[in-house]
Motif scaffolding. Structure first.
Motif, PDB file in Angstrom:
ATOM      1  N   PRO A 154       0.831  -1.216   0.000  1.00 58.88           N
ATOM      2  CA  PRO A 154       0.000   0.000   0.000  1.00 58.88           C
ATOM      3  C   PRO A 154       0.860   1.257   0.000  1.00 58.88           C
ATOM      4  CG  PRO A 154      -0.859  -1.600   1.552  1.00 58.88           C
ATOM      5  CD  PRO A 154       0.457  -2.140   1.069  1.00 58.88           C
ATOM      6  N   GLY A 155       0.560   2.157  -0.912  1.00 54.53           N
ATOM      7  CA  GLY A 155       1.262   3.429  -0.973  1.00 54.53           C
ATOM      8  C   GLY A 155       2.642   3.370  -1.604  1.00 54.53           C
ATOM      9  N   LYS A 156       3.014   2.191  -2.104  1.00 46.72           N
ATOM     10  CA  LYS A 156       4.337   2.047  -2.722  1.00 46.72           C
ATOM     11  C   LYS A 156       4.200   1.648  -4.181  1.00 46.72           C
ATOM     12  CE  LYS A 156       6.933   0.907   1.448  1.00 46.72           C
ATOM     13  NZ  LYS A 156       7.932  -0.016   2.042  1.00 46.72           N
ATOM     14  N   GLU A 157       5.253   1.911  -4.930  1.00 46.26           N
ATOM     15  CA  GLU A 157       5.270   1.511  -6.329  1.00 46.26           C
ATOM     16  C   GLU A 157       5.450   0.004  -6.449  1.00 46.26           C
ATOM     17  OE1 GLU A 157       7.139   5.554  -8.377  1.00 46.26           O
ATOM     18  OE2 GLU A 157       8.143   3.630  -8.598  1.00 46.26           O
ATOM     19  N   ARG A 158       4.968  -0.522  -7.552  1.00 43.34           N
ATOM     20  CA  ARG A 158       5.165  -1.936  -7.828  1.00 43.34           C
ATOM     21  C   ARG A 158       6.652  -2.231  -8.004  1.00 43.34           C
ATOM     22  NH1 ARG A 158       2.232  -3.704 -13.032  1.00 43.34           N
ATOM     23  NH2 ARG A 158       4.138  -2.912 -13.994  1.00 43.34           N
ATOM     24  N   GLU A 159       7.096  -3.337  -7.449  1.00 43.63           N
ATOM     25  CA  GLU A 159       8.511  -3.715  -7.486  1.00 43.63           C
ATOM     26  C   GLU A 159       8.662  -5.073  -8.165  1.00 43.63           C
ATOM     27  OE1 GLU A 159      10.104  -4.585  -3.621  1.00 43.63           O
ATOM     28  OE2 GLU A 159      12.186  -4.581  -4.308  1.00 43.63           O
TER      29      GLU A 159
ATOM     30  N   THR B  92       5.749  -7.542   3.302  1.00 44.64           N
ATOM     31  CA  THR B  92       4.290  -7.519   3.228  1.00 44.64           C
ATOM     32  C   THR B  92       3.831  -6.768   1.981  1.00 44.64           C
ATOM     33  OG1 THR B  92       4.028  -7.649   5.624  1.00 44.64           O
ATOM     34  CG2 THR B  92       2.196  -6.707   4.374  1.00 44.64           C
ATOM     35  N   ALA B  93       3.025  -7.440   1.167  1.00 44.54           N
ATOM     36  CA  ALA B  93       2.560  -6.862  -0.096  1.00 44.54           C
ATOM     37  C   ALA B  93       1.627  -7.858  -0.773  1.00 44.54           C
ATOM     38  CB  ALA B  93       3.747  -6.569  -1.025  1.00 44.54           C
ATOM     39  N   VAL B  94       0.979  -7.402  -1.833  1.00 42.97           N
ATOM     40  CA  VAL B  94       0.305  -8.314  -2.750  1.00 42.97           C
ATOM     41  C   VAL B  94       1.328  -8.734  -3.796  1.00 42.97           C
ATOM     42  CG1 VAL B  94      -1.562  -8.629  -4.395  1.00 42.97           C
ATOM     43  CG2 VAL B  94      -1.919  -7.209  -2.362  1.00 42.97           C
TER      44      VAL B  94
END
Length: 125
Positions: free
Chosen positions: A41-46, A91-93
């Motif tokens: 959330p709130g971050k660019e895709r990596e 933690t991420a999708v």
């Protein structure tokens, strides 16, 4: 129907492990390089990791190097991401996608690439 489906996400404590799976249907995965991406959330895709169709090139982002391992089983039409020593910042999708894969530059996707729907990974005590 052409589809990628991720599974294996969940809640794990810091230091724990998870193995994500990316299963292809409607096409033969062995002809494609496959990448794992993540977005918090709130971050660019990596771009986390990728593997080419011949398993000669693998790429890992610095943030996961030494902890994550990508592999593929073409007989099962599946690519895996083994995630060890997980940290809260993991933690991420997590998404899998067909892509290009450069062992130094990482994955790149184009408008014609296939994406999965994502699986949530939560690392928390």
């Amino acid at each position: 129907q052409v589809q990628l489906a991720e599974s294996g996400g969940g809640l794990v404590q810091p230091g724990g492990s998870l193995r994500l799976s990316c299963v292809a249907s409607g096409f033969t995965l062995e002809h494609y390089a496959i990448a794992w991406f993540r977005q918090a959330p709130g971050k660019e895709r990596e771009g986390v990791s990728c593997i080419d169709s011949y398993e000669r090139n693998r790429y890992y982002a610095d943030s996961v190097k030494g902890r994550f391992t990508i592999s593929r089983d073409n007989d099962q039409n599946t690519v895996y991401l083994q995630m060890d020593s997980l940290k809260p910042e993991d933690t991420a999708v997590y998404y899998c996608a067909t892509s290009s894969c450069d062992y130094q530059l990482g994955p790149e996707t184009y408008e014609y690439d296939y994406w999965g729907q994502g699986t949530q990974v939560t690392v928390s005590s």
